[in-house]
Scaffold this active site. Sequence first.
Site, PDB file in Angstrom:
ATOM      1  N   CYS A  85     -29.610  -3.807  -3.544  1.00  9.86           N
ATOM      2  CA  CYS A  85     -30.070  -4.145  -2.192  1.00  9.86           C
ATOM      3  C   CYS A  85     -31.570  -3.848  -2.072  1.00  9.86           C
ATOM      4  CB  CYS A  85     -29.314  -3.339  -1.133  1.00  9.86           C
ATOM      5  SG  CYS A  85     -27.534  -3.661  -1.108  1.00  9.86           S
TER       6      CYS A  85
ATOM      7  N   CYS B 129     -27.454   1.356  -2.137  1.00 10.77           N
ATOM      8  CA  CYS B 129     -27.258   0.231  -3.060  1.00 10.77           C
ATOM      9  C   CYS B 129     -28.568  -0.173  -3.763  1.00 10.77           C
ATOM     10  CB  CYS B 129     -26.683  -0.923  -2.225  1.00 10.77           C
ATOM     11  SG  CYS B 129     -26.761  -2.538  -2.982  1.00 10.77           S
TER      12      CYS B 129
END
Length: 112
Positions: free
Chosen positions: A34, A31
Amino acid sequence: MALNPVTQNTFTAEVLESEQPVLVDFWAAWCPPCRLMNPVLDELNAERDDIKIVSVDADTEQELAVEYGVLGLPTFVLFQNGAPVTSLVGARPKRRLESELEQALVQQPTAG
């Protein structure tokens, strides 16, 4: 690199039984947003001792992600007194994250 990783086995002790508020970062290695948040969380962790910051890898700890309604990553869930008090989805600037955490903490009655 995730900050203070917790698992299904350590979640209760590290988060639900914590004396102080805990910000749980649900993230995944694949991600990009993230990864964007990692330096922000590192800074917050270094600057604030009133909030404990831990991370949960949503891929390896899918039961926790499902239990706390994580549908997008990153998701930040703030726990106070063993209960989730706010959930924030998506990457955000540090200032906004701090502001949202402050609002959530102010709204909660303190134990005592």
